[in-house]
Motif scaffolding. Structure first.
Motif, mmCIF file in Angstrom:
data_model
loop_
_atom_site.group_PDB
_atom_site.id
_atom_site.type_symbol
_atom_site.label_atom_id
_atom_site.label_comp_id
_atom_site.label_asym_id
_atom_site.label_seq_id
_atom_site.Cartn_x
_atom_site.Cartn_y
_atom_site.Cartn_z
ATOM 1 N N LEU A 305 -21.322 4.749 13.497
ATOM 2 C CA LEU A 305 -21.690 5.749 12.745
ATOM 3 C C LEU A 305 -23.135 6.070 12.915
ATOM 4 O O LEU A 305 -23.450 7.212 12.683
ATOM 5 N N ASP A 306 -24.026 4.838 12.835
ATOM 6 C CA ASP A 306 -25.354 5.253 12.662
ATOM 7 C C ASP A 306 -25.777 5.807 13.926
ATOM 8 O O ASP A 306 -26.853 6.954 13.950
ATOM 9 N N PHE A 307 -25.248 5.577 15.172
ATOM 10 C CA PHE A 307 -25.484 6.194 16.732
ATOM 11 C C PHE A 307 -24.986 7.546 16.405
ATOM 12 O O PHE A 307 -25.695 8.393 16.921
ATOM 13 N N TYR A 308 -24.113 7.858 15.763
ATOM 14 C CA TYR A 308 -23.528 9.267 15.776
ATOM 15 C C TYR A 308 -24.436 10.107 14.911
ATOM 16 O O TYR A 308 -24.711 11.272 15.378
ATOM 17 N N MET A 309 -24.914 9.747 13.951
ATOM 18 C CA MET A 309 -25.722 10.429 12.792
ATOM 19 C C MET A 309 -27.109 10.539 13.649
ATOM 20 O O MET A 309 -27.566 11.731 13.561
ATOM 21 N N GLU A 310 -27.747 9.601 14.645
ATOM 22 C CA GLU A 310 -28.812 9.931 15.202
ATOM 23 C C GLU A 310 -28.616 10.971 16.141
ATOM 24 O O GLU A 310 -29.507 11.856 16.459
ATOM 25 N N ALA A 311 -27.478 10.869 16.724
ATOM 26 C CA ALA A 311 -27.164 11.840 18.001
ATOM 27 C C ALA A 311 -27.257 13.213 17.290
ATOM 28 O O ALA A 311 -27.519 14.312 17.795
ATOM 29 N N LYS A 312 -26.399 13.244 16.102
ATOM 30 C CA LYS A 312 -26.178 14.520 15.592
ATOM 31 C C LYS A 312 -27.488 15.215 14.973
ATOM 32 O O LYS A 312 -27.739 16.542 15.005
ATOM 33 N N SER A 313 -28.505 14.327 14.789
ATOM 34 C CA SER A 313 -29.716 14.748 14.181
ATOM 35 C C SER A 313 -30.532 15.119 15.338
ATOM 36 O O SER A 313 -31.324 16.337 15.055
ATOM 37 N N ARG A 314 -30.677 14.610 16.358
ATOM 38 C CA ARG A 314 -31.393 14.784 17.699
ATOM 39 C C ARG A 314 -30.846 16.578 18.153
ATOM 40 O O ARG A 314 -31.574 17.308 18.466
ATOM 41 N N GLU A 315 -29.468 16.764 18.274
ATOM 42 C CA GLU A 315 -28.992 17.872 18.281
ATOM 43 C C GLU A 315 -29.366 18.794 17.442
ATOM 44 O O GLU A 315 -29.808 20.134 17.857
ATOM 45 N N GLN A 316 -29.620 18.533 16.298
ATOM 46 C CA GLN A 316 -30.034 19.870 15.330
ATOM 47 C C GLN A 316 -31.417 20.070 15.498
ATOM 48 O O GLN A 316 -31.647 21.244 15.554
ATOM 49 N N VAL A 317 -32.397 19.076 15.877
ATOM 50 C CA VAL A 317 -33.415 19.440 16.090
ATOM 51 C C VAL A 317 -33.769 20.359 17.312
ATOM 52 O O VAL A 317 -34.622 21.214 17.474
ATOM 53 N N LYS A 318 -32.921 19.994 18.319
ATOM 54 C CA LYS A 318 -32.978 20.914 19.641
ATOM 55 C C LYS A 318 -32.732 22.297 19.303
ATOM 56 O O LYS A 318 -33.367 23.105 19.726
ATOM 57 N N ARG A 319 -31.726 22.501 18.351
ATOM 58 C CA ARG A 319 -31.284 24.036 18.126
ATOM 59 C C ARG A 319 -32.089 24.773 17.248
ATOM 60 O O ARG A 319 -32.382 25.881 17.356
ATOM 61 N N THR A 320 -33.206 23.849 16.708
ATOM 62 C CA THR A 320 -34.162 24.778 15.755
ATOM 63 C C THR A 320 -35.474 24.842 16.483
ATOM 64 O O THR A 320 -36.297 25.596 16.129
ATOM 65 N N GLU A 321 -35.732 24.034 17.614
ATOM 66 C CA GLU A 321 -36.850 24.389 18.338
ATOM 67 C C GLU A 321 -37.008 25.457 19.105
ATOM 68 O O GLU A 321 -36.095 25.841 19.671
ATOM 69 N N PRO A 322 -38.143 26.138 18.942
ATOM 70 C CA PRO A 322 -38.301 27.430 19.792
ATOM 71 C C PRO A 322 -38.458 27.470 21.309
ATOM 72 O O PRO A 322 -38.853 26.405 21.573
ATOM 73 N N ARG A 323 -37.534 28.166 21.817
ATOM 74 C CA ARG A 323 -37.593 28.103 23.339
ATOM 75 C C ARG A 323 -38.851 28.440 23.774
ATOM 76 O O ARG A 323 -39.533 29.519 23.562
ATOM 77 N N GLN A 324 -39.547 27.915 24.990
ATOM 78 C CA GLN A 324 -40.648 28.342 25.630
ATOM 79 C C GLN A 324 -40.450 29.232 27.066
ATOM 80 O O GLN A 324 -39.650 29.050 27.650
ATOM 81 N N ASN A 325 -40.899 30.169 26.962
ATOM 82 C CA ASN A 325 -40.985 31.298 28.022
ATOM 83 C C ASN A 325 -41.538 30.643 29.115
ATOM 84 O O ASN A 325 -42.852 30.257 29.158
ATOM 85 N N ILE A 326 -40.947 30.507 30.590
ATOM 86 C CA ILE A 326 -41.642 30.052 31.787
ATOM 87 C C ILE A 326 -41.712 31.084 32.594
ATOM 88 O O ILE A 326 -40.836 31.873 33.107
ATOM 89 N N SER A 327 -43.038 31.450 33.019
ATOM 90 C CA SER A 327 -43.109 32.429 34.141
ATOM 91 C C SER A 327 -43.136 31.774 35.453
ATOM 92 O O SER A 327 -43.689 30.649 35.648
ATOM 93 N N ILE A 328 -42.774 32.479 36.326
ATOM 94 C CA ILE A 328 -42.608 32.039 37.898
ATOM 95 C C ILE A 328 -43.606 32.950 38.486
ATOM 96 O O ILE A 328 -43.688 34.034 38.457
#
Length: 328
Positions: A305-328
């Motif tokens: 359950l601790d592992f599940y909650m940590e994974a869920k927390s990391r996923e939540q952080v990823k969804r809230t982080e702004p996306r970076q524009n990459i120029s080619i």
């Protein structure tokens, strides 16, 4: 001068011309066959006569064997009889269509009749708290009329048997329990029914239930204050805890008992109202190697359950982080 002969009354003559065996036989109690319609219920009879499985069994037994144990009745001034012991037998006999009952007719005082009525009903299949409260109260009141000590709050003096001790011994209850039953007689009918529900309908979530200890505290509230608490209980489907009923009683004593104060107190969550989850360790055996101990399984579950909650927390952080524009 001739000696005067002794005067003989009828009983003396009977003694002269009857044997001791005959005189002893006349003293024996005889079973009388009484018209079932000439017998009234015991006044304010506190015990219910239920058409349940136990009554069906009694009906079948009477059909098969008859009434093996005669009822006990007493004559009353209007020429009729009052049932002391045998209300269930009479009801079963009426269901069958019997018109007469075998009875022992006894001349009993109110005290003797009440005592026998209470004692004879202790062998019923089960008794509800309200039945015990009412019957013990009736006998207790009769004892008071006999001039017996009835103070439940003081200790016995010397070896004198007090009325509450006598009642406790008679029905097989502790003296403290007798006191509790006498207290709940003061509950309004709706609250007393909730105490019965705790015994009669313990698994029915729709039937409000109240345990004995909070019921005793509630019995000290006035009828009007009991009705205020009842209204909250019925609207919220929540019954107060023992601790809350103690506070309700104190609120009444210090004149702070108001509908709003009652609401504020009773709407607080009680420990026993928090939702509980019960899981068997056996359900998790397939996720662990054979012969894993219950303690290790429990530890592994919490690690997962601790592992599940940590994974869920990391996923939540990823969804809230702004996306970076990459120029080619």
């Amino acid at each position: 001068m001739a000696k005067e002969l002794p005067k003989l009354d009828r009983s003396s003559l009977n003694d002269l011309f009857s044997s001791q065996a005959q005189r002893d036989d006349e003293q024996l109690e005889r079973v009388n066959i009484i018209d079932i319609n000439d017998i009234d219920n015991f006044k304010n009879h506190p015990f219910y006569v239920r058409d349940d499985k136990a009554m069906d069994d009694l009906v079948d037994a009477i059909k098969s064997e008859g009434i093996l144990m005669p009822c006990i009745i007493r004559p009353i001034p209007n020429g009729r009889y009052e049932m002391i012991s045998g209300h269930r037998r009479r009801h079963a006999a009426m269901r069958i269509g019997l018109e007469h009952l075998p009875c022992l007719v006894r001349n009993l005082t109110d005290y003797e009749a009440t005592k026998l009525m209470v004692l004879s009903n202790q062998s019923r299949p089960y008794l509800l708290p309200s039945e015990k409260a009412k019957s013990y109260g009736m006998y207790y009141d009769e004892m008071k009329k006999q001039g017996k000590r009835v103070d439940l709050t003081s200790s016995p003096l010397g070896t004198k048997l007090r009325s509450d001790d006598e009642l406790a011994q008679m029905v097989g209850e502790s003296r403290n329990q007798i006191h509790r039953y006498l207290c709940i007689r003061k509950l309004i009918p709706e609250l007393l029914q909730m105490v019965d529900n705790s015994v009669e309908k313990p698994d029915n979530p729709e039937a409000l239930q109240m345990a004995m200890r909070p019921a005793v505290e509630m019995s000290y509230l006035t009828s009007n204050n009991q009705k205020i608490v009842l209204e909250f209980m019925q609207s919220s489907m929540i019954t107060p805890s023992h601790a809350q009923t103690i506070k309700l009683r104190k609120m009444q004593d210090n004149n702070s008992f108001t509908p709003q104060a009652v609401y504020d107190l009773l709407q607080q969550e009680k420990p026993n109202q928090k939702e509980k989850v019960s899981l068997s360790i056996d359900k998790f055996n397939r996720y662990f190697p054979p012969d894993t101990s219950a303690k290790d399984i429990e530890k592994g579950i919490f690690q997962a359950l601790d592992f599940y909650m940590e994974a869920k927390s990391r996923e939540q952080v990823k969804r809230t982080e702004p996306r970076q524009n990459i120029s080619i």
